[in-house]
Design a protein around this motif. Structure first.
Motif, PDB file in Angstrom:
ATOM      1  N   LEU A   1      -4.763   6.897  -2.124  1.00 12.99           N
ATOM      2  CA  LEU A   1      -4.248   5.630  -1.620  1.00 12.99           C
ATOM      3  C   LEU A   1      -4.299   4.590  -2.727  1.00 12.99           C
ATOM      4  O   LEU A   1      -5.271   4.529  -3.486  1.00 12.99           O
TER       5      LEU A   1
ATOM      6  N   LEU B   1       0.301   5.623   0.201  1.00  9.01           N
ATOM      7  CA  LEU B   1      -0.631   6.741   0.296  1.00  9.01           C
ATOM      8  C   LEU B   1       0.124   8.046   0.138  1.00  9.01           C
ATOM      9  O   LEU B   1       1.308   8.135   0.429  1.00  9.01           O
TER      10      LEU B   1
ATOM     11  N   PRO C   1      -9.541  -3.470   0.790  1.00 11.82           N
ATOM     12  CA  PRO C   1      -9.028  -3.586   2.155  1.00 11.82           C
ATOM     13  C   PRO C   1     -10.019  -4.317   3.065  1.00 11.82           C
ATOM     14  O   PRO C   1     -11.234  -4.291   2.826  1.00 11.82           O
TER      15      PRO C   1
ATOM     16  N   ILE D   1      -8.826   3.815   7.094  1.00 14.82           N
ATOM     17  CA  ILE D   1      -8.763   4.740   5.959  1.00 14.82           C
ATOM     18  C   ILE D   1      -9.782   5.861   6.145  1.00 14.82           C
ATOM     19  O   ILE D   1      -9.470   7.041   5.962  1.00 14.82           O
TER      20      ILE D   1
ATOM     21  N   VAL E   1      -9.483   5.518  -3.693  1.00 17.78           N
ATOM     22  CA  VAL E   1      -8.596   4.414  -3.359  1.00 17.78           C
ATOM     23  C   VAL E   1      -8.477   3.569  -4.621  1.00 17.78           C
ATOM     24  O   VAL E   1      -9.489   3.112  -5.162  1.00 17.78           O
TER      25      VAL E   1
ATOM     26  N   VAL F   1      -3.510   0.275  -3.369  1.00 15.24           N
ATOM     27  CA  VAL F   1      -3.276  -1.024  -2.749  1.00 15.24           C
ATOM     28  C   VAL F   1      -3.119  -2.053  -3.864  1.00 15.24           C
ATOM     29  O   VAL F   1      -3.926  -2.076  -4.799  1.00 15.24           O
TER      30      VAL F   1
ATOM     31  N   CYS G   1      -9.242  -2.101   8.055  1.00 15.10           N
ATOM     32  CA  CYS G   1      -8.479  -1.101   7.302  1.00 15.10           C
ATOM     33  C   CYS G   1      -9.390  -0.083   6.640  1.00 15.10           C
ATOM     34  O   CYS G   1      -9.043   1.089   6.527  1.00 15.10           O
ATOM     35  N   ARG G   2     -10.578  -0.505   6.239  1.00 12.25           N
ATOM     36  CA  ARG G   2     -11.538   0.455   5.684  1.00 12.25           C
ATOM     37  C   ARG G   2     -11.863   1.522   6.732  1.00 12.25           C
ATOM     38  O   ARG G   2     -11.945   2.709   6.425  1.00 12.25           O
TER      39      ARG G   2
ATOM     40  N   GLU H   1      -2.215  -1.565   4.458  1.00 11.30           N
ATOM     41  CA  GLU H   1      -2.837  -0.246   4.602  1.00 11.30           C
ATOM     42  C   GLU H   1      -2.590   0.329   5.994  1.00 11.30           C
ATOM     43  O   GLU H   1      -2.273   1.520   6.146  1.00 11.30           O
TER      44      GLU H   1
ATOM     45  N   ALA I   1       0.846  -1.190   0.000  1.00 12.96           N
ATOM     46  CA  ALA I   1       0.000   0.000   0.000  1.00 12.96           C
ATOM     47  C   ALA I   1       0.882   1.240   0.000  1.00 12.96           C
ATOM     48  O   ALA I   1       1.961   1.243   0.607  1.00 12.96           O
TER      49      ALA I   1
END
Length: 130
Positions: free
Chosen positions: A70, A27, A82, A90, A100, A72, A86-87, A52, A25
């Motif tokens: 971001l 960002l 994700p 984020i 994303v 991934v 992780c969601r 992430e 990942a």
């Protein structure tokens, strides 16, 4: 180097001896800085770290708190979203319209907004007692 290239590069450093499923990942923050992370497994599976989460932790450790973009990437047949945890991470650090990019190592990509990634996200306003 693009954000997706950064994610692909760090993916190679993933520690995934149990699943063999490496994830990277990357960002970008509002300041333009890029932070990366890769998954780190552990024999006690729940104790691992997602890519992430690693990138977000690196961002926060550097003193930044807002994700502008971001990406991934994983070696899968379709772009992989994700995990739920992780969601939520984020959503804590990105506005709802942030894109994303989910990608496979074979070149498939899918863009999704944070809003669509986690509809009804729990946020600080939910803790407002007034």
């Amino acid at each position: 180097m693009s954000l997706l290239e950064d994610a692909a590069k760090v993916r190679e450093n993933a520690y995934a001896p149990y699943s063999g499923f490496k994830v990277g990942a990357a960002l970008r923050t509002l300041s333009g800085n890029v932070y990366t992370g890769c998954n780190v497994e552990n024999a006690a599976y729940p104790e691992g770290t997602c890519a992430e989460a690693g990138a977000i932790a690196a961002m926060v450790a550097a003193g930044e708190t807002e994700i502008a973009e971001l990406s991934v990437i994983a070696d899968s047949s379709e772009p992989v979203a994700p995990c739920g945890g992780c969601r939520q991470k984020i959503a804590e650090f990105a506005k709802q319209d942030v894109v994303v990019t989910l990608a496979t190592t074979s070149g498939l990509t899918q863009g999704i907004t944070v809003r669509d990634l986690l509809p009804g996200a729990f946020n600080a306003a939910a803790m407002d007692k007034g």
